[in-house]
Design a protein around this motif. Structure first.
Motif, PDB file in Angstrom:
ATOM      1  N   THR A 110       0.861  -1.235   0.057  1.00 44.12           N
ATOM      2  CA  THR A 110       0.051  -0.014  -0.135  1.00 44.12           C
ATOM      3  C   THR A 110       0.905   1.203  -0.094  1.00 44.12           C
ATOM      4  O   THR A 110       0.459   2.281  -0.771  1.00 44.12           O
ATOM      5  N   ILE A 114       0.892   4.217  -2.677  1.00 45.17           N
ATOM      6  CA  ILE A 114       0.802   5.792  -2.303  1.00 45.17           C
ATOM      7  C   ILE A 114       1.742   6.625  -2.728  1.00 45.17           C
ATOM      8  O   ILE A 114       1.680   7.798  -3.253  1.00 45.17           O
ATOM      9  N   HIS A 292      -7.238   3.275  -5.922  1.00 40.97           N
ATOM     10  CA  HIS A 292      -6.943   3.324  -4.639  1.00 40.97           C
ATOM     11  C   HIS A 292      -5.820   2.308  -4.261  1.00 40.97           C
ATOM     12  O   HIS A 292      -6.050   1.299  -4.510  1.00 40.97           O
ATOM     13  N   ALA A 469      -5.112   4.849   4.698  1.00 43.14           N
ATOM     14  CA  ALA A 469      -5.679   4.201   3.490  1.00 43.14           C
ATOM     15  C   ALA A 469      -6.636   3.177   3.584  1.00 43.14           C
ATOM     16  O   ALA A 469      -7.634   3.049   3.018  1.00 43.14           O
ATOM     17  N   ASP A 472      -9.840   4.572   4.890  1.00 36.99           N
ATOM     18  CA  ASP A 472     -10.656   5.312   3.995  1.00 36.99           C
ATOM     19  C   ASP A 472     -11.048   4.196   2.764  1.00 36.99           C
ATOM     20  O   ASP A 472     -12.434   4.427   2.311  1.00 36.99           O
ATOM     21  N   PHE A 485      -8.685   7.364  -4.233  1.00 32.94           N
ATOM     22  CA  PHE A 485      -7.781   7.851  -3.214  1.00 32.94           C
ATOM     23  C   PHE A 485      -7.647   9.298  -3.184  1.00 32.94           C
ATOM     24  O   PHE A 485      -7.441   9.915  -4.424  1.00 32.94           O
ATOM     25  N   PRO A 487      -5.234  11.720  -0.966  1.00 34.10           N
ATOM     26  CA  PRO A 487      -4.145  11.809  -0.059  1.00 34.10           C
ATOM     27  C   PRO A 487      -4.344  13.131   0.918  1.00 34.10           C
ATOM     28  O   PRO A 487      -4.112  13.129   1.926  1.00 34.10           O
TER      29      PRO A 487
END
Length: 514
Positions: A110, A114, A292, A469, A472, A485, A487
């Motif tokens: 993840t 990101i 995402h 994350a 969410d 996503f 941020p």
């Protein structure tokens, strides 16, 4: 030199690293509320319904790329080695590190998504530990230290994936082919170099396409054959399970003295096989086109299960249920024999020959050929994945200069750093094929251990964005949305790719309207 490398390997793979791998897995499992269990249905769904684009591969292709790195000699020769030097109980500790490591894989992959970026030279997505180490803390006073840490990890990964790890794969492939057909190791070395040269020069897209076809087919074929043979020995399964569990905790008299070795070899070969925490998975994860980051984190967590709980277990049961094993004291084939399944020739070497002899118990003469072919595909795809990871980290280190001619090499085949890397990994493959197994495995263990130390310590510090994350993603799923996503809304700094990202579906709609 051999003694020096063995000493270095002993320091790297001390009990401290074993405890770190297990403790980190427990910690990440608790922090994520055992995401590796709760989200299994979503993991499977994401595999079947993934996005892709010109810049990024699909979730399934990213999984295949990741599995091509995970599924290799560790699933066959590695399992045999773990049983030979750690006893049957080593298989239990491989299961344990896989279950716990799935949460570790979620966190690291993840994070890889990101903090990914777009390669300025190719337009493809790139990412991995070096990227999240250098970016995640860029807004803090610790930024210089983490940037240096990222460069150290990148350099270690180029060394490990470019030079140390490929030799293990080619060595096992050569050993299996020699056992099956008496083929010279030099012939295997030349053939592997030719095949690999064709694929790796094609870039990430060709790597993904190759892996998405070969890996699933060979993995399924291997598992199915192993299941058939295990069922043919179904009467042995209760005893095999009992043996594994008793050996894992020192309750079996024959293996009571090597319970520490069972933990050591189970964790070592488990991490080598599924690579959870090693930092390799985030490279493939970052290449995926997803809306995402948590989506790819879940997919890569499931990859750990496929690798260890399915493929390694198939090998372990195959070997133990047929009696194609021999366990040694002192973690060496020169040590006293503690247990012997009874069917291995007296001179058989520890490694893929265990699985080859196991298959031969049902189909005489077929086992050596099938395992050799399976191992060849597994090893080739793993080496290809290693090249991709080494190249990604080389791009991180030198940036746009990856394709800039090197003055002293101008006009030669290796006139830039990318071509030099391609040449070095091919040399490593050739050298590994003709080396001894102990030399190759020692180098490979050093590479895995160095990466694991750096990556696990790093993600223990940087883990928080992965949980943001996850929460969410789960919130949007509860609301019936396809998670996207943002941020900025989550107060995740420096995820610059996502700040301007528009999902492929939305870009397609906008283009159609215009």
């Amino acid at each position: 030199m051999a003694e020096f490398l063995t000493t270095v390997n002993g320091y790297i793979w001390s009990n401290s690293l074993i405890y770190l791998c297990l403790a980190a897995g427990v910690y990440f499992s608790i922090r994520s509320r055992f995401v590796q269990v709760r989200q299994i249905p979503e993991m499977i769904r994401l595999l079947l319904h993934g996005e892709k684009s010109a810049a990024g591969v699909s979730s399934f292709q990213a999984l295949a790329m990741s599995l091509s790195g995970r599924v290799g000699t560790g699933n066959i020769a590695g399992v045999a080695t773990a049983i030979a030097f750690g006893g049957p109980g080593a298989l239990f500790w491989m299961w344990a590190v896989a279950f716990l490591g799935a949460s570790t894989s979620f966190v690291e992959c993840t994070l890889g998504q990101i903090y990914k970026t777009r390669d300025p030279l190719t337009g493809e997505y790139r990412g991995g530990p070096a990227y999240y180490f250098s970016r995640a803390m860029a807004h803090t006073k610790a930024a210089p230290a983490f940037k240096i840490y990222g460069f150290i990890f990148a350099a270690v990964t180029v060394l490990a994936c470019g030079l140390l790890l490929p030799s293990v794969q080619s060595n096992s492939m050569a050993a299996a082919m020699n056992q099956a057909w008496g083929v010279s190791e030099w012939v295997v070395a030349v053939g592997a170099v030719i095949v690999l040269a064709f694929v790796i020069i094609g870039g990430v897209k060709r790597i993904a396409a190759f892996a998405s076809v070969v890996v699933p087919f060979m993995a399924v074929a291997y598992i199915l054959l192993a299941i058939v043979i295990v069922f043919a020995n179904a009467s042995e399964l209760p005893d095999v399970l009992t043996l594994i569990l008793r050996s894992a905790f020192g309750a079996d008299a024959a293996f009571g003295a090597i319970v520490g070795a069972a933990v050591m070899w189970g964790v070592k070969r488990g991490v080598y096989s599924n690579e959870a925490g090693q930092g390799t998975g985030p490279h493939a994860a970052a290449a995926a086109e997803v809306s995402h980051p948590a989506k790819q984190g879940l997919v890569q967590a499931f990859a750990v299960y496929i690798d260890t709980l399915f493929i390694c277990t198939a090998t372990g049961f195959l070997i133990l249920s047929t009696g194609a094993y021999r366990v040694f004291e002192g973690e060496s084939a020169d040590g006293k024999v503690l247990a012997d399944g009874g069917i291995l020739p007296s001179d058989v070497a520890v490694g893929p020959a265990y699985a080859q002899n196991a298959v031969d118990t049902l189909w005489g003469g077929f086992g050596s050929t099938f395992v050799a072919v399976s191992l060849a595909f597994f090893c080739i795809t793993t080496i290809i994945a290693y090249y991709y990871m080494a190249d990604t980290n080389l791009r991180f280190l030198v940036g746009k200069y990856a394709t800039t001619p090197i003055p002293v090499l101008r006009g030669t085949l290796g006139s830039n750093t990318t071509l030099v890397l391609q040449a070095l990994i091919l040399v490593s493959v050739a050298a590994g094929a003709v080396s001894t197994a102990s030399e190759a495995w020692t180098l490979g263990d050093i590479g895995v251990g160095l990466m694991a130390w750096l990556n696990i310590i790093g993600i223990l510090i940087l883990q928080q964005p992965a949980y943001k994350a996850l929460r969410d993603f789960e919130r949007q799923k509860r609301e019936g949305k396809n998670p996207v996503f943002d941020p900025v809304a989550l107060d995740i700094k420096n995820a610059t790719f996502w700040e301007t990202y528009e999902p492929e579906a939305e870009r397609t709609k906008a283009t159609a309207k215009s």
